[in-house]
Design a protein around this motif. Structure first.
Motif, PDB file in Angstrom:
ATOM      1  N   GLU A   5       0.782  -0.851  -0.107  1.00  0.00           N
ATOM      2  CA  GLU A   5      -0.016  -0.392  -0.185  1.00  0.00           C
ATOM      3  C   GLU A   5       1.312   1.322  -0.228  1.00  0.00           C
ATOM      4  N   ARG A   6       2.160   1.233   0.352  1.00  0.00           N
ATOM      5  CA  ARG A   6       3.396   1.882   0.403  1.00  0.00           C
ATOM      6  C   ARG A   6       4.038   2.326  -0.851  1.00  0.00           C
ATOM      7  N   ALA A   7       3.732   1.524  -2.002  1.00  0.00           N
ATOM      8  CA  ALA A   7       3.740   2.035  -3.554  1.00  0.00           C
ATOM      9  C   ALA A   7       3.172   3.143  -3.731  1.00  0.00           C
ATOM     10  N   PRO A   8       3.071   3.959  -4.554  1.00  0.00           N
ATOM     11  CA  PRO A   8       2.772   5.732  -5.453  1.00  0.00           C
ATOM     12  C   PRO A   8       1.660   5.327  -6.198  1.00  0.00           C
ATOM     13  N   GLU A   9       0.877   5.619  -6.442  1.00  0.00           N
ATOM     14  CA  GLU A   9      -0.346   5.501  -7.236  1.00  0.00           C
ATOM     15  C   GLU A   9       0.418   5.447  -8.677  1.00  0.00           C
ATOM     16  N   VAL A  10       1.480   6.871  -8.575  1.00  0.00           N
ATOM     17  CA  VAL A  10       1.757   6.730 -10.237  1.00  0.00           C
ATOM     18  C   VAL A  10       3.363   6.565 -10.073  1.00  0.00           C
ATOM     19  N   THR A  11       3.819   5.419 -10.460  1.00  0.00           N
ATOM     20  CA  THR A  11       4.718   5.121 -10.084  1.00  0.00           C
ATOM     21  C   THR A  11       6.243   5.805 -11.488  1.00  0.00           C
ATOM     22  N   ASP A  12       7.206   6.885 -10.437  1.00  0.00           N
ATOM     23  CA  ASP A  12       8.134   7.186 -11.088  1.00  0.00           C
ATOM     24  C   ASP A  12       9.685   6.585 -11.498  1.00  0.00           C
ATOM     25  N   PRO A  13       9.596   6.030 -12.473  1.00  0.00           N
ATOM     26  CA  PRO A  13      10.702   5.075 -12.619  1.00  0.00           C
ATOM     27  C   PRO A  13      12.614   6.081 -12.189  1.00  0.00           C
ATOM     28  N   ALA A  14      12.492   7.337 -12.252  1.00  0.00           N
ATOM     29  CA  ALA A  14      13.559   8.110 -11.982  1.00  0.00           C
ATOM     30  C   ALA A  14      13.585   7.504 -10.938  1.00  0.00           C
ATOM     31  N   GLN A  15      12.339   8.056  -9.403  1.00  0.00           N
ATOM     32  CA  GLN A  15      12.483   7.669  -7.936  1.00  0.00           C
ATOM     33  C   GLN A  15      12.427   6.321  -7.592  1.00  0.00           C
ATOM     34  N   TRP A  16      12.901   5.588  -8.346  1.00  0.00           N
ATOM     35  CA  TRP A  16      13.037   3.690  -7.883  1.00  0.00           C
ATOM     36  C   TRP A  16      13.178   3.606  -7.027  1.00  0.00           C
ATOM     37  N   SER A  17      14.051   4.178  -5.814  1.00  0.00           N
ATOM     38  CA  SER A  17      15.031   4.050  -4.436  1.00  0.00           C
ATOM     39  C   SER A  17      14.612   4.865  -3.762  1.00  0.00           C
ATOM     40  N   ASP A  18      13.214   5.522  -3.703  1.00  0.00           N
ATOM     41  CA  ASP A  18      12.249   5.779  -2.540  1.00  0.00           C
ATOM     42  C   ASP A  18      10.955   5.169  -2.728  1.00  0.00           C
TER      43      ASP A  18
END
Length: 146
Positions: A5-18
């Motif tokens: 449930e902590r996965a963002p609604e929109v996954t930003d590939p550039a922010q994978w480490s967060d």
């Protein structure tokens, strides 16, 4: 709150480490919790742009986790089919990419998945013991995953 449930609604590939869910999926996979890795990675996959290389990458990793689960369940034919599907997804994900995508060495993951599928299909002994299976599964190289 569950990790998925902590996965963002929109996954930003550039922010994978967060992305906690993305990173935690690697920990689950690495410890042999294949179903759980799949469940954690699914919302990451759903949040990626349709038909993107990153979505293909995550789909391939989910299929690898499912493959390992099928091996543990004693279903090598299903595992072989899933490993081939994973390899196809990973090969598609690597086109036009630098070495890494979302922290994963996509070319290495694709090569590993293909060899894994070939070993399963050739009837090579692929152990189902959890510790051995974890050692034999395709390596997922994720920079700073944890």
């Amino acid at each position: 709150m569950e990790i998925a449930e902590r996965a963002p609604e929109v996954t930003d590939p550039a922010q994978w480490s967060d992305n906690e869910a993305w990173r935690y999926g690697f920990a689950l996979y690495g410890h042999g919790f294949f179903w759980e890795a799949h469940e954690v990675w699914e919302p990451v996959w759903m949040g990626l742009r349709p038909n993107s290389a990153e979505r293909m990458l995550v789909q391939g990793l989910i299929q690898l986790a499912n493959c390992c689960l099928k091996l543990r369940m004693g279903r090598p034919r299903a595992a072989g089919r899933l490993a081939n599907h994973a390899a196809d997804c990973l090969w598609n994900a690597r086109h036009g990419r630098e070495k890494y995508a979302m922290g994963v060495d996509v070319a290495q993951a694709a090569d590993d998945a293909l060899r894994f599928a070939q070993a399963i299909e050739a009837g090579e002994r692929v152990a189902t013991d959890a510790d051995v299976l974890v050692a034999q599964r395709p390596a997922l190289v994720c920079e700073n995953a944890l």
